[in-house]
Enzyme design. Structure first.
Site, PDB file in Angstrom:
ATOM      1  N   VAL A 108      43.381  76.020  60.179  1.00  0.00           N
ATOM      2  CA  VAL A 108      43.518  75.253  61.411  1.00  0.00           C
ATOM      3  C   VAL A 108      44.640  75.833  62.263  1.00  0.00           C
ATOM      4  O   VAL A 108      45.529  76.520  61.765  1.00  0.00           O
ATOM      5  CB  VAL A 108      43.794  73.764  61.116  1.00  0.00           C
ATOM      6  CG1 VAL A 108      42.617  73.141  60.381  1.00  0.00           C
ATOM      7  CG2 VAL A 108      45.071  73.586  60.304  1.00  0.00           C
ATOM      8  N   ASP A 191      45.412  78.135  49.588  1.00  0.00           N
ATOM      9  CA  ASP A 191      45.972  78.216  50.939  1.00  0.00           C
ATOM     10  C   ASP A 191      45.526  79.505  51.622  1.00  0.00           C
ATOM     11  O   ASP A 191      45.374  80.552  50.978  1.00  0.00           O
ATOM     12  CB  ASP A 191      47.494  78.183  50.890  1.00  0.00           C
ATOM     13  CG  ASP A 191      48.048  76.775  50.705  1.00  0.00           C
ATOM     14  OD1 ASP A 191      47.243  75.825  50.643  1.00  0.00           O
ATOM     15  OD2 ASP A 191      49.288  76.637  50.622  1.00  0.00           O
ATOM     16  N   VAL A 192      45.390  79.435  52.944  1.00  0.00           N
ATOM     17  CA  VAL A 192      44.882  80.573  53.702  1.00  0.00           C
ATOM     18  C   VAL A 192      45.940  81.636  53.971  1.00  0.00           C
ATOM     19  O   VAL A 192      45.597  82.808  54.193  1.00  0.00           O
ATOM     20  CB  VAL A 192      44.268  80.089  55.039  1.00  0.00           C
ATOM     21  CG1 VAL A 192      45.356  79.624  56.012  1.00  0.00           C
ATOM     22  CG2 VAL A 192      43.404  81.169  55.666  1.00  0.00           C
ATOM     23  N   ASP A 193      47.233  81.272  53.923  1.00  0.00           N
ATOM     24  CA  ASP A 193      48.273  82.228  54.321  1.00  0.00           C
ATOM     25  C   ASP A 193      48.681  83.135  53.157  1.00  0.00           C
ATOM     26  O   ASP A 193      49.852  83.238  52.786  1.00  0.00           O
ATOM     27  CB  ASP A 193      49.488  81.513  54.906  1.00  0.00           C
ATOM     28  CG  ASP A 193      50.064  80.452  53.982  1.00  0.00           C
ATOM     29  OD1 ASP A 193      49.348  80.005  53.062  1.00  0.00           O
ATOM     30  OD2 ASP A 193      51.231  80.065  54.191  1.00  0.00           O
ATOM     31  N   HIS A 213      54.598  77.584  39.909  1.00  0.00           N
ATOM     32  CA  HIS A 213      55.200  78.026  41.169  1.00  0.00           C
ATOM     33  C   HIS A 213      56.050  79.272  40.939  1.00  0.00           C
ATOM     34  O   HIS A 213      56.938  79.289  40.086  1.00  0.00           O
ATOM     35  CB  HIS A 213      56.060  76.891  41.736  1.00  0.00           C
ATOM     36  CG  HIS A 213      56.310  77.010  43.204  1.00  0.00           C
ATOM     37  ND1 HIS A 213      57.002  78.068  43.763  1.00  0.00           N
ATOM     38  CD2 HIS A 213      55.961  76.208  44.240  1.00  0.00           C
ATOM     39  CE1 HIS A 213      57.075  77.909  45.075  1.00  0.00           C
ATOM     40  NE2 HIS A 213      56.440  76.794  45.392  1.00  0.00           N
ATOM     41  N   GLU A 283      52.491  68.452  47.934  1.00  0.00           N
ATOM     42  CA  GLU A 283      52.822  69.145  46.693  1.00  0.00           C
ATOM     43  C   GLU A 283      53.593  68.235  45.736  1.00  0.00           C
ATOM     44  O   GLU A 283      53.415  68.310  44.508  1.00  0.00           O
ATOM     45  CB  GLU A 283      53.634  70.396  46.994  1.00  0.00           C
ATOM     46  CG  GLU A 283      53.894  71.280  45.788  1.00  0.00           C
ATOM     47  CD  GLU A 283      54.469  72.613  46.195  1.00  0.00           C
ATOM     48  OE1 GLU A 283      53.685  73.568  46.383  1.00  0.00           O
ATOM     49  OE2 GLU A 283      55.712  72.696  46.347  1.00  0.00           O
TER      50      GLU A 283
END
Length: 332
Positions: A108, A191-193, A213, A283
């Protein structure tokens, strides 16, 4: 003796910094802290001497293949590192099960133009190669989604979502209804990034999957950035929490993901009604869910690595690489 002394001093200072909420600032501006953390032991897999530790896709696992890191949890879930599984066995098992794997990604605002094309192109090179895959792209601008060439048995679905005021307000709930629930047996939400840089195969699948993480996988529980405000639905008390999980990658069966997203949505609504927001937004709620409902499989930081951390001996083959953060540009 020197190593123990250094470690003790480091932990003392980090506990003081965390007490005054300065640890995040320190790690952001002084990267030497990230290099010193290799002195922190991850622990030893309690099942490392048991040859029958198995994974639902990869067959027998070898938790001793990476003795310097933790390769299983106290509740018996494997932590998947390079070398602990046979990728050929994982591929064969997925083919025998005749699986269709879903991958959901939200793109988005400016995230669509900056990241989505490379995300999809590298997914075609590395994500579930040889398997049937359906990409589900959720965006407020379907016409702007790049048409990346796809291999046999791989499809792209584009679904329109309303543009929210902030990316944290987007919900995974709509993504798990409709065709996705009918087409895919297992789904990974990513996630896209970031972009794929190595084989990301069926070894990553299970009934519920959490991601260690990359910035916190070596830290003791008392230093992990869980939500500590007891008023929040995401709060974890002293002594609670197993690992700190990254919301950039999680997955499982459609049914399991529906339970997870419903839990997070309830927590977010409850906090919002009280005028609260958890420290790390969705998260924090995801971490609360996985404390209450233990994941069946954990992915090592190799499966979502941050190049800013630098080289680590145990990170042999990164599978996903995070892009540098550009919040001011992308969220303006």
């Amino acid at each position: 003796i020197i190593k123990t002394s250094v470690l003790s001093t480091l932990l003392t200072w980090l506990l003081l910094l965390e007490k005054f909420n300065l640890y995040s600032w320190l790690t952001l501006y002084f990267y030497w802290v990230m290099h010193l953390e290799v002195l922190l032991p991850m622990g030893v897999c309690p099942l490392a001497r048991m040859p029958l530790l198995r994974d639902n896709f990869s067959g027998p696992l070898d938790p001793g293949a990476q003795p310097e890191v933790l390769t299983c949890t106290s509740w018996g879930a494997p932590i998947i590192w390079d070398g602990t599984f046979d990728p050929d066995v994982a591929q064969q098992e997925a083919v025998q099960r005749n699986l269709t794997v879903g991958l959901t990604v939200f793109a988005v605002g400016r995230y669509l133009e900056k990241y989505l094309e490379r995300f999809l192109e590298t997914a075609e090179q590395h994500f579930m190669v040889g398997q049937r895959v359906v990409y589900y792209v959720f965006t407020e601008r379907p016409a702007a989604v790049p048409r990346v060439p796809l291999g046999p048995g791989r499809r792209l679905r584009v679904e329109r979502v309303a543009r929210e005021r902030r990316w944290q307000d987007l919900s995974m709930a709509p993504a798990l209804g409709g065709r996705l629930g009918r087409e895919a047996r297992f789904v990974l939400c990513i996630d896209v990034d970031q972009h794929f840089s190595g084989a990301f195969g069926p070894e990553a699948l299970a009934e519920s999957v959490a991601q260690l993480h990359a910035w916190h996988y070596r830290w003791p529980r008392r230093l992990l950035p869980f939500e500590r405000d007891a008023r929040s639905a995401a709060a974890l008390g002293p002594g609670e929490g197993d690992f700190y999980y990254h919301a950039a990658v999680f997955g499982g069966s459609v049914a399991a993901l529906r339970r997870l997203t419903a839990h997070c949505a309830r927590g977010l609504r409850r906090d919002r009604a009280r005028g609260l927001e958890a420290r790390w937004h969705d998260e924090s709620h995801l971490n609360k869910f996985f404390w209450l409902h233990k994941p069946a499989k954990l992915l090592s930081p190799e499966f979502c690595w941050s190049p800013e951390i630098g080289r680590r001996a145990e990170i042999r083959r990164p599978r996903l690489l995070r892009a540098p953060k550009e919040y001011a540009l992308l969220r303006s």
